[in-house]
Design an enzyme around this catalytic site. Structure first.
Site, short mmCIF file in Angstrom:
data_model
loop_
_atom_site.label_atom_id
_atom_site.label_comp_id
_atom_site.label_asym_id
_atom_site.label_seq_id
_atom_site.Cartn_x
_atom_site.Cartn_y
_atom_site.Cartn_z
N GLY A 1 -17.85 3.17 -24.90
CA GLY A 1 -18.69 3.80 -25.91
C GLY A 1 -18.25 3.38 -27.30
N SER A 2 -18.31 4.33 -28.22
CA SER A 2 -18.15 3.98 -29.64
C SER A 2 -16.76 3.49 -30.03
CB SER A 2 -18.51 5.19 -30.50
OG SER A 2 -19.85 5.54 -30.26
#
Lengths: 110, 572
Positions: free
Chosen positions: B287-288
């Protein structure tokens, strides 16, 4: 002359037998000492494991919190005081940073 | 009197004596000359006993020499069934000491065999009780048993050794050739009663113990990491969790925690799934957190600068007929804000400007898709597909941490590279190997794998990542008094039934380092399937903060923001 020769021969046999018996006796002693050494080493290892288990952080933290009523300092309860240039001792030694941990109690007691 | 014997009688007597001596002489020659070799072997067999001795398995200690695993000789008890008069009586006497049912012991002792194990590697106290009992047909031998005195602490890294003392998992398995003691055959002389007199050839000596290993792990840091991780996993009702603490300058692993934990002393009752070291085996979509690496690549390649303005498309952007969303509807923002606010659209746009080839090159440079070569077994490679297999959305997806699988170890090693000014260090857990006498055989120095980004780029990315904590999604990772940098990550998991992203199952993570001007710790926290708040900033970031604060205090690292002396005066 004959008697002396027989006596000397007898003595030599005695010395030989005594030496053999002594070797066996010392052999038993060595084995006993080895067993003692092994037992002591075993005991030392058992104690080392015990010391290691008793000094586990997990256990100490549990004892500290449950038996002694201690708690981890919360945010703001640890104040680190850094040394300033003016704190330098005439000898040139810079004082080590001081850590102050205090348990704040609402009544004002430290 | 002799004179009175007749000559004939004297001759007979002499003959008899000669015959007698002749028989003795014949027997002597037969035994000493003709049968000498055969009888010598027989005698040796009776007088000598050959035993196999095995040196103790080496000890494993943490970086301060605290014992984490060591061998202790403990008793194992065996029976000789065909010499027992009453197996039931013996079984009844043994049962309370061995904690084995009488029926089971009796069944073993009734077998038509000359040797049967009754219990192996018992507690020393049980052996002492058996000695006092002194039962006929029951014997005790000493065997090395592996003890892990700290219980579950560091179990996933240490692994464990099997019943016969061979390393089966973790460090125990990886360093088996060093840890295993030397095996040596020894010939002992026995007397008529079977007692040992002394070894034949006194110079043979006892077998040498295995080598001892010194880990880079710090027991206290490991304890703090495990406690805080367990606490976070419990509060979030998550499936599992992982935390790694590295020294970013060297790659030395200071702590590697996996939740749920297990006790290597009682491992036989557990499934292999429980002792798998997820920190280096399990790949997840980051993810981020991947945006930190993407930012480093884009700045290094001068695609963007921290103050380059990026349009946030008000939270919706179409890429390859799919829509990318942001949780915040952003307009024009700086690239630094793109990272701080964790904008998917801003990251996708920057990734697309960087281009497929350069993005792939940096993924490889940061070590994704390859093993970090840590000295632990079972490490996974993660998953980075070849650009040939990328779809039209892949560049955008990978830039925001989708379509890629990384292990927690790969991710923290990559973040450590940004922390230390751009060098990818090889993570490692063993710092020294010593022989049985404590002499150092090998010292393992830190290894630099390669430079990924310049120091200038690393400084720029650090400033951006500081903003994630001061003004962005990672506010809960803040550590009072210290400047920290990091990135939150919240990734949806793939639902195995539908093959698409699940709306309910997430991986929440936070990775970063502290203090930013002289990084001492690079950390990653990964929480798998938190049930309550699933955001990395809410679930994982607080663990980073709590562990960081305690470990920095423990290491005596001075804070970035000095506190005035006047503030410390006690109140009256």
């Amino acid at each position: 002359m004959k008697t002396v020769a027989v006596f000397v021969g007898f003595c030599l046999v005695l010395v030989f037998v005594w030496e053999r018996v002594d070797v066996v006796r010392i052999g038993y002693e060595i084995e006993q000492l080895k067993r003692d050494k092994t037992a002591l080493e075993r005991q030392r290892d058992e104690l080392r494991v015990k010391v290691s288990a008793l000094s586990a952080s997990d256990r100490i933290a549990k004892l500290a919190t449950e038996k002694l009523g201690m708690s981890l300092p919360q945010q703001g309860q640890i104040i680190v005081v850094q040394s300033r240039p003016s704190d330098v001792h005439p000898s040139g030694v810079v004082p080590v940073g001081l850590k102050v941990a205090r348990n704040y109690v609402p009544s004002g007691r430290l | 009197m002799a004179g009175s014997l007749s000559r004939g009688r004297r001759c007979v007597l002499l003959l008899l004596l000669l015959c007698g001596f002749g028989v003795v002489l014949f027997r002597l020659v037969t035994l000493q000359v003709l049968q000498a070799a055969e009888l010598s072997v027989k005698a040796d067999r009776q007088h000598q006993k050959t035993v196999t001795l095995e040196g103790a398995r080496g000890t494993i200690v943490d970086r301060h020499g605290k014992i984490l695993a060591m061998n202790v000789e403990v008793p194992s008890v065996f029976g000789v069934p065909n010499t027992l008069d009453s197996p039931i009586k013996t079984a009844r006497q043994l049962s309370p000491i061995l904690h084995v049912r009488t029926e089971e012991l009796e069944r073993k002792l009734r077998q038509d065999r000359s040797f049967v194990w009754l219990a192996r590697k018992m507690d020393p106290e049980q052996g002492r009780q058996l000695d006092r009992l002194s039962l006929d047909g029951i014997g005790v031998v000493m065997e090395g048993r592996r003890f892990y005195p700290k219980g579950p602490l560091l179990a996933h890294v240490l692994g464990f050794a099997g019943m016969d003392g061979e390393g089966l998992e973790g460090v125990e398995h990886r360093y088996e050739s060093h840890l295993r003691g030397e095996k040596r055959m020894m010939v002992l002389q026995r007397d008529a009663l079977g007692r040992t007199v002394f070894p034949k050839g006194m110079t043979e000596g006892s077998p040498t113990s295995g080598h001892s290993l010194t880990l880079t792990i710090d027991e206290v840091i490991q304890y703090i990491a495990e406690r805080e991780l367990e606490d976070a996993v419990g509060r979030a009702q998550a499936k599992s969790g992982t935390m790694i603490v590295l020294d970013p300058k060297t790659g030395a692993v200071l702590a590697m925690a996996v939740s749920p934990r297990f006790d290597p002393n009682t491992v036989s009752a557990l499934s292999p799934d429980r002792w798998r070291n997820r920190a280096l085996t399990d790949a997840y979509e980051p993810g981020s957190t991947m945006k930190a690496m993407m930012a480093a690549a884009a700045i290094e390649e001068r695609v963007v600068r921290p103050n380059t303005m990026v349009f946030g498309e008000h939270g919706h952007m179409t890429v390859a007929n799919t829509v990318i969303h942001d949780h915040e509807r952003l307009g024009w923002v700086s690239f630094a804000q793109v990272i701080q606010k964790s904008s998917n659209i801003g990251a996708a746009k920057t990734g697309m400007a960087l281009g497929q080839q350069r993005l792939y090159r940096y993924l490889q440079a940061f070590g994704f898709g390859q093993r970090t070569e840590i000295d632990l077994p079972g490490e996974g490679t993660g998953l980075v597909r070849n650009p040939r297999d990328w779809g039209r959305r892949s560049v955008a997806s990978i830039s925001m941490g989708q379509e890629i699988g990384v292990t927690p170890l790969q991710m923290v090693a990559a973040v450590a590279a940004i922390a230390n000014g751009g060098l990818l260090m090889k993570p490692y857990v063993i710092s020294e190997i010593r022989d049985a006498d404590g002499h150092i055989l090998r010292q393992i120095p830190p290894q630099t794998k390669r430079r990924i980004i310049s120091q200038e780029t690393a400084r720029s990315v650090t400033k951006i990542l500081e903003g994630v904590i001061t003004d962005g999604t990672g506010a809960k990772a803040a550590i009072r008094g210290f400047r920290a940098a990091g990135k939150t990550g919240t990734a949806q998991k793939i639902d195995p039934r539908t093959g698409s992203y699940s709306a309910t199952r997430f991986v929440a993570s936070f990775t970063g380092y502290v203090p930013t001007d002289n990084p001492q710790l690079a950390m990653i926290v990964v929480i798998d399937e938190p049930q309550r708040d699933a955001w990395g900033g809410a679930v994982a970031a607080p663990v980073f903060s709590r562990v960081g604060e305690q470990v920095l205090s423990y290491l005596g690292v001075p804070p970035n923001e000095p506190v005035m002396l006047a503030m410390t005066s006690p109140r009256s």
